[in-house]
Every structure is written in structure tokens, then in C-alpha cells.
Design a protein around this motif. Structure first.
Motif, PDB file in Angstrom:
ATOM      1  N   GLU A  70     -10.197   0.991  -6.655  1.00 26.87           N
ATOM      2  CA  GLU A  70      -9.654   2.304  -6.973  1.00 26.87           C
ATOM      3  C   GLU A  70      -8.861   2.350  -8.269  1.00 26.87           C
TER       4      GLU A  70
ATOM      5  N   ASP B  64       0.930   4.061  -2.982  1.00 29.58           N
ATOM      6  CA  ASP B  64       0.583   5.463  -2.727  1.00 29.58           C
ATOM      7  C   ASP B  64       1.511   6.419  -3.465  1.00 29.58           C
ATOM      8  N   GLY B  65       2.773   5.999  -3.668  1.00 25.47           N
ATOM      9  CA  GLY B  65       3.744   6.903  -4.272  1.00 25.47           C
ATOM     10  C   GLY B  65       4.136   6.585  -5.697  1.00 25.47           C
TER      11      GLY B  65
ATOM     12  N   ARG C 180       0.835  -1.209   0.000  1.00 30.47           N
ATOM     13  CA  ARG C 180       0.000   0.000   0.000  1.00 30.47           C
ATOM     14  C   ARG C 180       0.869   1.259   0.000  1.00 30.47           C
ATOM     15  N   LYS C 181       1.957   1.223   0.766  1.00 30.06           N
ATOM     16  CA  LYS C 181       2.856   2.381   0.826  1.00 30.06           C
ATOM     17  C   LYS C 181       3.478   2.660  -0.543  1.00 30.06           C
TER      18      LYS C 181
END
Length: 235
Positions: free
Chosen positions: A73, A45-46, A41-42
Motif C-alpha cells: 500500500e 492509519d493515523g 498498524r494503528k
């Protein structure tokens, strides 16, 4: 083959994860690794990825849960890996939004064929929608697509070896890379003509830290991981 497609390998088994990364990189892909759903997930996110290879059976949040959330998403294709091979498990994976499903153990060549088949089915992204991917290291930012380092608006000059190291680290943020693997990857790219030695990697890391760290003697972003190598830890 979709040369240069960026893949994310999510598997709690470090040995399998690193073997798959190396295999896929040898076959022309960029490959980042995540050790669990939280780590994935981290990264998501980027960074954006062209395809996610996702293990189902992981401690904590499992792959099916992560798959459902990603699919809610994003249209990024997902290939699930699992030790389960029963038909109901395959159906559950596809219902979670996966594009394909491969039971362990599997032949790496079959994984490669399935990845290429999925990517061939994906529409080409519109040119205008391509957004540069950037890692932030305090006041420093690294443009992954262009392979360039900036401090504010000013470019930071990198040597060929430093640029190669940043390219390697940026594809595996938050994950330690051993000196031996760095040597192998640097020599594969034939950086600097002469073969890179393990001792020389430490020297190059020291030089790179001077360009990206506020205090190179106490590195925040290019960390030494005891017994595991070096790791890029962006904001």
C-alpha cells in the motif's frame, strides 16, 4: 542528515525500542514507537512516516508479514532488524519489500548511517501533496505539523510548556512516557528558561488536561499509566 524526518520504531523489546527512540531523537529525528504489528498498524492509519525501522522477530504477526502489507500500500522505506543474519533471511526480508536489512546486535551509529543513506535515496515529496497530520481528541484536534490545538474552528492557546508536551506526546501516541523522560525532553528544548522538575510535570499535565479533556478529573485522552507515566490516547 534529514533533520526532522519522522521515524517509526517497531520492536516488542521495550528497552531496545526506547533506546533507539532516544538515540534517534538526539540525532535530530522525530521518533515514534510501536510495541507490535497491531500497534504499528494503528499508528500508520493515523500518521505518515518517512521511514520504518521494523523488527522481524515479534510475537503475533511478525515483521515480514507487516512489511509485505505496508509495501502493498505504501512506498515508505523500511529497514528490517533481526537476530537472524543468514543470507537466506536477508533475501527473504528484501523480497518482502524492505529497503535494507540490519542484523542484531548492531552499533547504533551503523543504524543511523543506514537510515540516512535510505532517506537520501528517497525523492523529495511534492509540496502540494503535503497533508497536515491531525490527531483527534473528541471535539479537540491537534495539528502535528503546525503544533496547534483547536476546538472546532477556534484555536486553543497553549503555553510554551504545554505546546512542548503536546509535541512530545503526539510523536508517541498510545505509548506511555515516564516523568523522567518528559523532564529530560522538556529540558532539552529549554522550555521556560528554568529547568523543569519532575513535580512540575504533574502540574503541567493537569493544566493541559483542562484544555483537551471533557472531564479533566477522569481523563480519556491524556491518561495516567500506573507505574509507567503518561500516555496520549487519541481517537
Amino acid at each position: 542528515m534529514d533533520i526532522g524526518a519522522h521515524l517509526l520504531i517497531v520492536d516488542d523489546d521495550e528497552r531496545i525500542r526506547q533506546l533507539l527512540q532516544k538515540f534517534l531523537m538526539r540525532n535530530g529525528f522525530m521518533a515514534s514507537g510501536a510495541r507490535d504489528a497491531a500497534h504499528a498498524r494503528k499508528l500508520l492509519d493515523g500518521l505518515s512516516f518517512d521511514l520504518i525501522v521494523l523488527d522481524v522477530m515479534m510475537p503475533g504477526e511478525d515483521g515480514l508479514s507487516l512489511c509485505r502489507d505496508i509495501r502493498a500500500e505504501s512506498a515508505t522505506p523500511i529497514l528490517l532488524l533481526t537476530a537472524k543474519g543468514e543470507s537466506e533471511d536477508r533475501i527473504e526480508g528484501l523480497e518482502a519489500g524492505a529497503d535494507d536489512y540490519l542484523a542484531k546486535p548492531f552499533e547504533p551509529k551503523e543504524l543511523l548511517l543506514r537510515i540516512n543513506a535510505i532517506l537520501r535515496r528517497m525523492p523529495a515529496p511534492a509540496e502540494e501533496s503535503t497533508v497536515p497530520q491531525v490527531l483527534h481528541l473528541g471535539p479537540i484536534r491537534y495539528d502535528i505539523e503546525r503544533g496547534e490545538l483547536f476546538e472546532g474552528q477556534e484555536p486553543v492557546r497553549l503555553t510554551a510548556t504545554e505546546a512542548a508536551l503536546m509535541r512530545i506526546f503526539s510523536h508517541q501516541p498510545g505509548e506511555a512516557i515516564t516523568r523522567a523522560d518528559l523532564v529530560s525532553l522538556l529540558n532539552r528544548d529549554k522550555v521556560g528558561g528554568e529547568p523543569v522538575q519532575e513535580r512540575a510535570v504533574d502540574v503541567q499535565i493537569t493544566r493541559l488536561r483542562r484544555k483537551i479533556e471533557v472531564n479533566p478529573k477522569q481523563p480519556r485522552y491524556l491518561q495516567t499509566v500506573r507505574g509507567a507515566g503518561y500516555m496520549l490516547a487519541p481517537d
